[in-house]
Design an enzyme around this catalytic site. Structure first.
Site, PDB file in Angstrom:
ATOM      1  N   TYR A 205      39.072  48.176  46.158  1.00 47.17           N
ATOM      2  CA  TYR A 205      39.469  49.368  45.272  1.00 47.17           C
ATOM      3  C   TYR A 205      38.516  50.430  45.825  1.00 47.17           C
ATOM      4  O   TYR A 205      38.411  51.318  45.325  1.00 47.17           O
ATOM      5  CB  TYR A 205      38.970  48.833  43.885  1.00 47.17           C
ATOM      6  CG  TYR A 205      39.596  47.683  43.214  1.00 47.17           C
ATOM      7  CD1 TYR A 205      40.669  47.149  43.795  1.00 47.17           C
ATOM      8  CD2 TYR A 205      39.374  47.002  42.062  1.00 47.17           C
ATOM      9  CE1 TYR A 205      41.237  46.055  43.435  1.00 47.17           C
ATOM     10  CE2 TYR A 205      39.791  46.079  41.481  1.00 47.17           C
ATOM     11  CZ  TYR A 205      40.936  45.422  42.275  1.00 47.17           C
ATOM     12  OH  TYR A 205      41.339  44.352  41.427  1.00 47.17           O
TER      13      TYR A 205
ATOM     14  N   HIS B 292      39.108  37.217  46.896  1.00 48.81           N
ATOM     15  CA  HIS B 292      40.378  38.037  46.074  1.00 48.81           C
ATOM     16  C   HIS B 292      41.519  37.422  46.374  1.00 48.81           C
ATOM     17  O   HIS B 292      42.572  37.310  45.384  1.00 48.81           O
ATOM     18  CB  HIS B 292      40.100  39.400  46.724  1.00 48.81           C
ATOM     19  CG  HIS B 292      40.973  40.580  45.974  1.00 48.81           C
ATOM     20  ND1 HIS B 292      40.429  41.647  45.723  1.00 48.81           N
ATOM     21  CD2 HIS B 292      42.016  40.581  45.149  1.00 48.81           C
ATOM     22  CE1 HIS B 292      41.294  42.437  45.074  1.00 48.81           C
ATOM     23  NE2 HIS B 292      42.144  41.774  44.642  1.00 48.81           N
TER      24      HIS B 292
HETATM   25  N1  NAP Z   1      42.864  40.017  41.511  1.00 51.82           N
HETATM   26  C1  NAP Z   1      44.209  40.802  41.915  1.00 51.82           C
HETATM   27  O1  NAP Z   1      44.669  40.590  42.977  1.00 51.82           O
HETATM   28  C2  NAP Z   1      44.286  41.777  41.054  1.00 51.82           C
HETATM   29  C3  NAP Z   1      45.601  42.568  41.375  1.00 51.82           C
HETATM   30  C4  NAP Z   1      45.842  43.697  40.511  1.00 51.82           C
HETATM   31  C5  NAP Z   1      45.132  44.044  39.288  1.00 51.82           C
HETATM   32  N2  NAP Z   1      43.743  43.450  39.470  1.00 51.82           N
HETATM   33  C6  NAP Z   1      42.917  44.028  38.439  1.00 51.82           C
HETATM   34  O2  NAP Z   1      43.491  43.958  37.077  1.00 51.82           O
HETATM   35  C7  NAP Z   1      43.273  45.318  36.521  1.00 51.82           C
HETATM   36  C8  NAP Z   1      44.670  45.481  35.792  1.00 51.82           C
HETATM   37  O3  NAP Z   1      45.601  45.410  36.371  1.00 51.82           O
HETATM   38  P1  NAP Z   1      46.614  46.890  36.470  1.00 51.82           P
HETATM   39  O4  NAP Z   1      45.590  47.782  36.383  1.00 51.82           O
HETATM   40  O5  NAP Z   1      47.158  46.866  37.633  1.00 51.82           O
HETATM   41  O6  NAP Z   1      47.687  46.833  35.466  1.00 51.82           O
HETATM   42  P2  NAP Z   1      47.796  46.903  33.884  1.00 51.82           P
HETATM   43  O7  NAP Z   1      46.231  46.955  33.294  1.00 51.82           O
HETATM   44  O8  NAP Z   1      48.287  45.673  33.385  1.00 51.82           O
HETATM   45  O9  NAP Z   1      48.588  48.165  33.289  1.00 51.82           O
HETATM   46  C9  NAP Z   1      48.101  49.229  33.657  1.00 51.82           C
HETATM   47  C10 NAP Z   1      49.166  50.306  33.226  1.00 51.82           C
HETATM   48  O10 NAP Z   1      49.370  50.159  31.697  1.00 51.82           O
HETATM   49  C11 NAP Z   1      49.260  51.576  31.207  1.00 51.82           C
HETATM   50  N3  NAP Z   1      48.718  51.012  29.840  1.00 51.82           N
HETATM   51  C12 NAP Z   1      47.468  50.381  29.863  1.00 51.82           C
HETATM   52  N4  NAP Z   1      47.016  50.493  28.556  1.00 51.82           N
HETATM   53  C13 NAP Z   1      48.439  50.789  27.840  1.00 51.82           C
HETATM   54  C14 NAP Z   1      48.871  50.995  26.425  1.00 51.82           C
HETATM   55  N5  NAP Z   1      47.808  50.615  25.621  1.00 51.82           N
HETATM   56  N6  NAP Z   1      50.214  51.575  25.919  1.00 51.82           N
HETATM   57  C15 NAP Z   1      50.844  51.699  27.023  1.00 51.82           C
HETATM   58  N7  NAP Z   1      50.559  51.829  28.319  1.00 51.82           N
HETATM   59  C16 NAP Z   1      49.276  51.195  28.736  1.00 51.82           C
HETATM   60  C17 NAP Z   1      48.357  52.156  32.046  1.00 51.82           C
HETATM   61  O11 NAP Z   1      48.824  53.496  32.000  1.00 51.82           O
HETATM   62  P3  NAP Z   1      47.874  54.762  31.335  1.00 51.82           P
HETATM   63  O12 NAP Z   1      46.723  54.720  32.188  1.00 51.82           O
HETATM   64  O13 NAP Z   1      48.764  55.793  31.194  1.00 51.82           O
HETATM   65  O14 NAP Z   1      47.385  53.897  29.945  1.00 51.82           O
HETATM   66  C18 NAP Z   1      48.672  51.881  33.475  1.00 51.82           C
HETATM   67  O15 NAP Z   1      49.761  52.595  33.870  1.00 51.82           O
HETATM   68  C19 NAP Z   1      43.441  46.222  37.767  1.00 51.82           C
HETATM   69  O16 NAP Z   1      43.079  47.512  37.004  1.00 51.82           O
HETATM   70  C20 NAP Z   1      42.517  45.560  38.507  1.00 51.82           C
HETATM   71  O17 NAP Z   1      40.934  45.489  37.952  1.00 51.82           O
HETATM   72  C21 NAP Z   1      43.459  42.345  40.039  1.00 51.82           C
END
Ligand code: NAP
Length: 275
Positions: free
Chosen positions: A57, A118
């Site tokens: 990141y 990861h």
């Molecule tokens: N280990 C891995 O390989 C891996 C892979 C991917 C991600 N991750 C980790 O997991 C975390 C979460 O995954 P992610 O960020 O990809 O996806 P996420 O948290 O599932 O979703 C983020 C999206 O959802 C929206 N959102 C969040 N809360 C909301 C709500 N209450 N109502 C409506 N929309 C909402 C956000 O938009 P807004 O900003 O407009 O609210 C954003 O577009 C990452 O940030 C990272 O730290 C790990």
């Protein structure tokens, strides 16, 4: 905030914030690092203490900066970072040591609470080799707990069998429609906590409509229903939002209980169009 006890006796908050687009230009994963801590400061103010970052990141320094700016004690936080599987980071032990040390420097912290591989490397033996290096960081007190991410059942089983320190967590993609239930069950059976990522982002539109219907009687949002469901299933969740209202909604999930029927319904949701 609720906590779980990991297999090494240490505790972890059940809910934290993802950060993969935080501190970046245009909220773009590949965007330039701006060192803007606004989103993370807002999450910390709302009560988020688990912060999920990764070398990939490129924002570990932003996380460290926000933690300092909060004025809270380091011990209040639970910081997760991750080493990429790519050869650049893992082709020999010196590389692994170099990059874990770099994570500590970027975060500007004396220790990291949780460090994950990861993605799995090419072979089980390679995973174990990197793991052995991470174990030395635990022995030195520089990392408190170690775990994995995106490991399947076989990869996890091999590591559990051969590791000196058992992985505490497996972080993988999980959301209604694609729960990865077999992997959740395998983790729980082996006392490895399943941690969901992308609980919200990948949701199918039809499934979202169903969740909106389920949410109505509880006076909650679809996102709150998902996060409550996952925490109730024994998972850790790390939703990420750049929007303060969403951040607030996502942490406000501990004041209601889903009925058994709704739990069953959410568990049974599948993405029909997926192969
Ligand atoms: N280990 C891995 O390989 C891996 C892979 C991917 C991600 N991750 C980790 O997991 C975390 C979460 O995954 P992610 O960020 O990809 O996806 P996420 O948290 O599932 O979703 C983020 C999206 O959802 C929206 N959102 C969040 N809360 C909301 C709500 N209450 N109502 C409506 N929309 C909402 C956000 O938009 P807004 O900003 O407009 O609210 C954003 O577009 C990452 O940030 C990272 O730290 C790990």
């Amino acid at each position: 905030m609720k906590h779980l006890i990991m297999n090494n006796g240490l505790t972890i908050p059940v809910l934290g914030t993802g950060t993969n687009t935080f501190g970046k230009e245009n909220h773009d994963f590949n965007g330039k690092i701006t060192y803007d801590t606004k989103e993370l400061r807002s999450a910390i103010d709302l009560g988020y203490r688990l912060i999920d970052t990764a070398i990939y990141y490129r924002n570990e320094a932003v996380i460290g900066k926000a933690v300092k700016e909060s004025g809270l004690d380091r011990s209040e936080f639970f910081i997760t970072s991750k080493i990429p599987a790519d050869k650049e980071y893992t082709k020999n032990n010196d590389r692994v040591i170099h990059y874990v040390d770099k994570s500590l420097k970027e975060l500007d912290m004396k220790y990291i609470d949780l460090y994950l591989i990861h993605f799995p490397l090419e072979s089980d033996e390679d995973n174990l080799r990197v793991w052995r290096v991470l174990e030395t960081f635990v022995e030195r007190g520089l990392i408190k707990s170690i775990g994995v991410s995106n490991f399947n059942e076989n990869q996890l089983a091999y590591l559990i069998k051969h590791a000196t320190i058992k992985p505490v967590i497996n972080q993988f993609q999980s959301y209604p429609g694609k729960h990865n239930q077999a992997l959740i069950d395998f983790c729980k059976a082996n006392n490895v906590i399943p941690e969901a990522y992308q609980s919200l982002a990948k949701l199918d539109a039809k499934i979202k409509d169903k969740l909106i219907d389920i949410a109505k009687p509880y006076n909650k949002t679809w996102s709150q229903i998902i996060l409550n469901y996952q925490v109730n299933e024994g998972m850790i969740v790390i939703p990420k939002s750049h929007n303060q209202q969403h951040q607030q909604d996502n942490i406000n999930i501990f004041d209601f209980e889903l009925t058994k029927n709704d739990i069953k319904l959410i568990k049974s949701l599948t993405n029909d169009e997926q192969p």
